[in-house]
Design a protein around this motif. Structure first.
Motif, PDB file in Angstrom:
ATOM      1  N   VAL A 168      86.365  12.594  47.684  1.00  0.00           N
ATOM      2  CA  VAL A 168      85.835  13.929  47.983  1.00  0.00           C
ATOM      3  C   VAL A 168      85.467  14.641  46.686  1.00  0.00           C
ATOM      4  N   TRP A 169      86.342  14.561  45.686  1.00  0.00           N
ATOM      5  CA  TRP A 169      86.071  15.195  44.393  1.00  0.00           C
ATOM      6  C   TRP A 169      84.814  14.611  43.749  1.00  0.00           C
ATOM      7  N   TRP A 170      84.696  13.316  43.760  1.00  0.00           N
ATOM      8  CA  TRP A 170      83.515  12.667  43.171  1.00  0.00           C
ATOM      9  C   TRP A 170      82.237  13.144  43.836  1.00  0.00           C
ATOM     10  N   ARG A 171      82.310  13.378  45.125  1.00  0.00           N
ATOM     11  CA  ARG A 171      81.142  13.815  45.881  1.00  0.00           C
ATOM     12  C   ARG A 171      80.766  15.269  45.573  1.00  0.00           C
ATOM     13  N   ILE A 172      81.751  16.127  45.374  1.00  0.00           N
ATOM     14  CA  ILE A 172      81.493  17.563  45.296  1.00  0.00           C
ATOM     15  C   ILE A 172      81.246  18.064  43.878  1.00  0.00           C
ATOM     16  N   TYR A 173      81.961  17.537  42.881  1.00  0.00           N
ATOM     17  CA  TYR A 173      81.934  18.174  41.562  1.00  0.00           C
ATOM     18  C   TYR A 173      80.711  17.787  40.728  1.00  0.00           C
ATOM     19  N   ARG A 174      80.105  18.807  40.098  1.00  0.00           N
ATOM     20  CA  ARG A 174      79.129  18.661  39.022  1.00  0.00           C
ATOM     21  C   ARG A 174      79.329  19.848  38.085  1.00  0.00           C
ATOM     22  N   ASP A 175      78.852  19.741  36.848  1.00  0.00           N
ATOM     23  CA  ASP A 175      78.822  20.901  35.972  1.00  0.00           C
ATOM     24  C   ASP A 175      77.789  21.903  36.494  1.00  0.00           C
ATOM     25  N   PRO A 176      77.896  23.184  36.101  1.00  0.00           N
ATOM     26  CA  PRO A 176      77.048  24.214  36.718  1.00  0.00           C
ATOM     27  C   PRO A 176      75.558  23.920  36.712  1.00  0.00           C
ATOM     28  N   ARG A 177      74.990  23.549  35.584  1.00  0.00           N
ATOM     29  CA  ARG A 177      73.542  23.358  35.519  1.00  0.00           C
ATOM     30  C   ARG A 177      73.069  22.072  36.203  1.00  0.00           C
ATOM     31  N   GLN A 178      74.015  21.201  36.568  1.00  0.00           N
ATOM     32  CA  GLN A 178      73.653  19.985  37.295  1.00  0.00           C
ATOM     33  C   GLN A 178      73.998  20.068  38.773  1.00  0.00           C
ATOM     34  N   HIS A 179      74.641  21.152  39.203  1.00  0.00           N
ATOM     35  CA  HIS A 179      75.101  21.215  40.587  1.00  0.00           C
ATOM     36  C   HIS A 179      73.967  21.659  41.512  1.00  0.00           C
ATOM     37  N   PRO A 180      73.663  20.876  42.548  1.00  0.00           N
ATOM     38  CA  PRO A 180      72.528  21.219  43.429  1.00  0.00           C
ATOM     39  C   PRO A 180      72.763  22.474  44.260  1.00  0.00           C
ATOM     40  N   MET A 181      74.011  22.912  44.419  1.00  0.00           N
ATOM     41  CA  MET A 181      74.295  24.071  45.266  1.00  0.00           C
ATOM     42  C   MET A 181      74.357  25.386  44.484  1.00  0.00           C
ATOM     43  N   ALA A 182      74.398  25.323  43.157  1.00  0.00           N
ATOM     44  CA  ALA A 182      74.508  26.528  42.335  1.00  0.00           C
ATOM     45  C   ALA A 182      73.120  27.043  41.972  1.00  0.00           C
ATOM     46  N   ASN A 183      72.866  28.342  42.198  1.00  0.00           N
ATOM     47  CA  ASN A 183      71.562  28.889  41.835  1.00  0.00           C
ATOM     48  C   ASN A 183      71.607  29.499  40.429  1.00  0.00           C
ATOM     49  N   GLU A 184      70.447  29.927  39.953  1.00  0.00           N
ATOM     50  CA  GLU A 184      70.348  30.476  38.602  1.00  0.00           C
ATOM     51  C   GLU A 184      71.168  31.751  38.449  1.00  0.00           C
ATOM     52  N   ALA A 185      71.279  32.527  39.529  1.00  0.00           N
ATOM     53  CA  ALA A 185      72.057  33.766  39.453  1.00  0.00           C
ATOM     54  C   ALA A 185      73.530  33.468  39.201  1.00  0.00           C
ATOM     55  N   GLU A 186      74.062  32.423  39.838  1.00  0.00           N
ATOM     56  CA  GLU A 186      75.461  32.082  39.599  1.00  0.00           C
ATOM     57  C   GLU A 186      75.647  31.563  38.178  1.00  0.00           C
ATOM     58  N   ILE A 187      74.733  30.738  37.710  1.00  0.00           N
ATOM     59  CA  ILE A 187      74.834  30.212  36.349  1.00  0.00           C
ATOM     60  C   ILE A 187      74.777  31.351  35.324  1.00  0.00           C
ATOM     61  N   ALA A 188      73.879  32.325  35.567  1.00  0.00           N
ATOM     62  CA  ALA A 188      73.793  33.480  34.665  1.00  0.00           C
ATOM     63  C   ALA A 188      75.085  34.295  34.706  1.00  0.00           C
ATOM     64  N   HIS A 189      75.657  34.429  35.886  1.00  0.00           N
ATOM     65  CA  HIS A 189      76.931  35.148  36.038  1.00  0.00           C
ATOM     66  C   HIS A 189      78.033  34.471  35.220  1.00  0.00           C
ATOM     67  N   LEU A 190      78.056  33.149  35.231  1.00  0.00           N
ATOM     68  CA  LEU A 190      79.074  32.417  34.486  1.00  0.00           C
ATOM     69  C   LEU A 190      78.887  32.573  32.981  1.00  0.00           C
ATOM     70  N   GLU A 191      77.684  32.344  32.518  1.00  0.00           N
ATOM     71  CA  GLU A 191      77.445  32.330  31.082  1.00  0.00           C
ATOM     72  C   GLU A 191      77.527  33.726  30.478  1.00  0.00           C
ATOM     73  N   LYS A 192      77.064  34.738  31.213  1.00  0.00           N
ATOM     74  CA  LYS A 192      77.160  36.106  30.723  1.00  0.00           C
ATOM     75  C   LYS A 192      78.618  36.560  30.646  1.00  0.00           C
ATOM     76  N   GLY A 193      79.450  36.054  31.557  1.00  0.00           N
ATOM     77  CA  GLY A 193      80.851  36.457  31.601  1.00  0.00           C
ATOM     78  C   GLY A 193      81.763  35.669  30.681  1.00  0.00           C
ATOM     79  N   GLY A 194      81.217  34.713  29.933  1.00  0.00           N
ATOM     80  CA  GLY A 194      82.030  34.001  28.956  1.00  0.00           C
ATOM     81  C   GLY A 194      82.501  32.626  29.375  1.00  0.00           C
ATOM     82  N   ALA A 195      81.871  32.025  30.391  1.00  0.00           N
ATOM     83  CA  ALA A 195      82.216  30.646  30.748  1.00  0.00           C
ATOM     84  C   ALA A 195      81.954  29.742  29.555  1.00  0.00           C
TER      85      ALA A 195
END
Length: 442
Positions: free
Chosen positions: A186-213
């Protein structure tokens, strides 16, 4: 037919990922704690003294601890997707193989190999939080995956005792080993890093990086130059290592001898153990989540990371020292109440401690390495505590002395974080740090 509007706000993939990581740590600790629950009821096949039991428990921590520095480096090298998957497959196989143990040495061997497999798990989870969560969400995210250890221990009591009652102790290890294999895929199927994850949009990635991820995109050039070996030169890292040792010195009583304490010292039956023995772990889960939420709220409102983390850790360790009074009260319910407060307080401290690698790592390539180093030091307690507790129980005939000793250790840990650890911020390149060949001096 009109088309549904596209989502413009941040997606919440990070919360799905951290809850899957929570499930993995729950299984991880279920596997780890299963022997401590089953061992009092394995007397027909194993006739072990308290000292031998301590050595069996310690075998896990010898492997688990010695592998921590390499495990942290490995997680930073290959990423949490691969490290968590391979670790889960390994630990699940040797959990199931524990059912084949037939004596003291075979039990020691299985526990040692289990420790090897479980070693990358906490650093993998800490890396996930650093990668997927901004600074003001790390407290709660950390409390989620870290609470898996408490949930695993809580689940172990009714699950293990139930399987033993219905089948036998051999079936315990086969069943929970199979559950771990399922989770790995299940983990292998679900996990990717943010910029490689097909379910994460640009707004979420910006939220992470702006907040200090902590991602490769946010790393500075100087931070990337800090070699692994130089981490030992920082007072912050050394303080993290010693302080976590003190915390685990208390927590591993709950993971190892806690069921035996309730059965032997307080007269709990199998049914009592399965029900009342779950209370401290359940309280600890709720306390950890609450502590993480409050810490994040304080940071969002402008409190410094240093003040928030130190308050959480120091207060938690002071509360954890109440375990020493559990040895002195006359009634079982009084002891259980004190143990619940102690475990809950330690869990709150643990959420702050496991948020530290993301807070102080100089770059994203150092998060799991620092997590592995502090976990390496902390798990010397996993080696020492079971042996010391077992020896003191055999020597004195009760749990009073060991509970007094580990309660005092919690207070020493609190003083370390309060007085020794400095400001909590990303480590800076030391001026005398050797530069790579060809790197111009500045």
């Amino acid at each position: 037919m009109t088309q549904a509007p596209l989502r413009t706000g941040p997606t919440r993939v990070r919360w799905l990922i951290i809850w899957v990581a929570f499930a993995g740590l729950t299984i991880n600790y279920l596997d780890r704690a299963s022997l401590s629950v089953a061992l009092p009821f394995m007397g027909e096949d194993f006739h072990l003294s308290a000292t031998q039991q301590g050595l069996v428990f310690a075998a896990f921590f010898w492997a688990y601890d010695l592998c921590q520095p390499v495990a942290g480096w490995y997680v930073d090298k290959v990423g949490p997707r691969r490290s968590f998957f391979l670790a889960a497959v390994w630990w699940s196989v040797f959990t199931a193989a524990t059912s084949l143990a037939r004596g003291f040495w075979s039990l020691v061997t299985m526990r040692f190999l289990l420790g090897v497999g479980e070693s990358p798990a906490p650093s993998s989870a800490a890396k996930v939080v650093a990668t997927w969560f901004p600074k003001h969400e790390r407290g709660f995210a950390t409390s989620i995956w870290d609470s898996g250890s408490r949930v695993g221990a809580v689940v172990a009591l009714p699950v293990v005792t139930g399987i033993i009652a219905l089948l036998n102790w051999h079936a315990v290890f086969v069943v929970i080993g199979a559950v771990g294999i399922v989770w790995a895929f299940v983990w292998w199927r679900i996990y990717r890093d943010p910029r490689q994850h097909p379910m994460a949009n640009e707004a979420e990635i910006a939220h992470l990086e702006k907040g200090g991820a902590r991602t490769a995109e946010t790393d500075t050039a100087d931070a990337q130059k800090i070699p692994w070996r130089s981490l030992f030169r920082y007072r912050t890292v050394l303080s993290m290592m010693f302080g976590f040792f003190c915390l685990n010195g208390v927590i591993y009583f709950f993971i190892t001898f806690f069921p035996s304490y309730l059965v032997e010292e307080r007269g709990f039956s199998l049914l009592d153990l399965g029900f009342y023995g779950s209370i401290p772990g359940l309280f600890a889960v709720l306390a950890g989540w609450s502590g993480g939420l409050l810490a994040d709220r304080a940071i969002r409102r402008g409190a410094s990371v240093t003040r928030v983390r130190k308050t959480v850790i120091v207060a938690g360790l002071c509360g954890g020292s109440l375990i020493m009074f559990a040895a002195l009260v006359p009634e079982a319910w009084m002891a259980l109440a004190l143990l619940s407060v102690s475990y809950g307080s330690l869990t709150v401290a643990g959420t702050g401690i496991w948020a530290l690698p993301a807070d102080v790592a100089p770059s994203s390539k150092h998060v799991a390495s620092i997590g592995g180093l502090q976990n390496f030091a902390s798990n010397f307690a996993g080696i020492i505590t079971p042996i010391v507790v077992g020896y003191l129980v055999d020597s004195t005939g009760s749990f009073v002395a060991p509970l007094l000793v580990i309660g005092a250790l919690a207070l020493i840990g609190a003083l370390n974080y309060l007085l020794v650890m400095g400001k909590i911020e990303p480590l800076k390149l030391i001026a005398t740090e050797p530069r790579p060949a060809g790197d111009p001096a500045t």
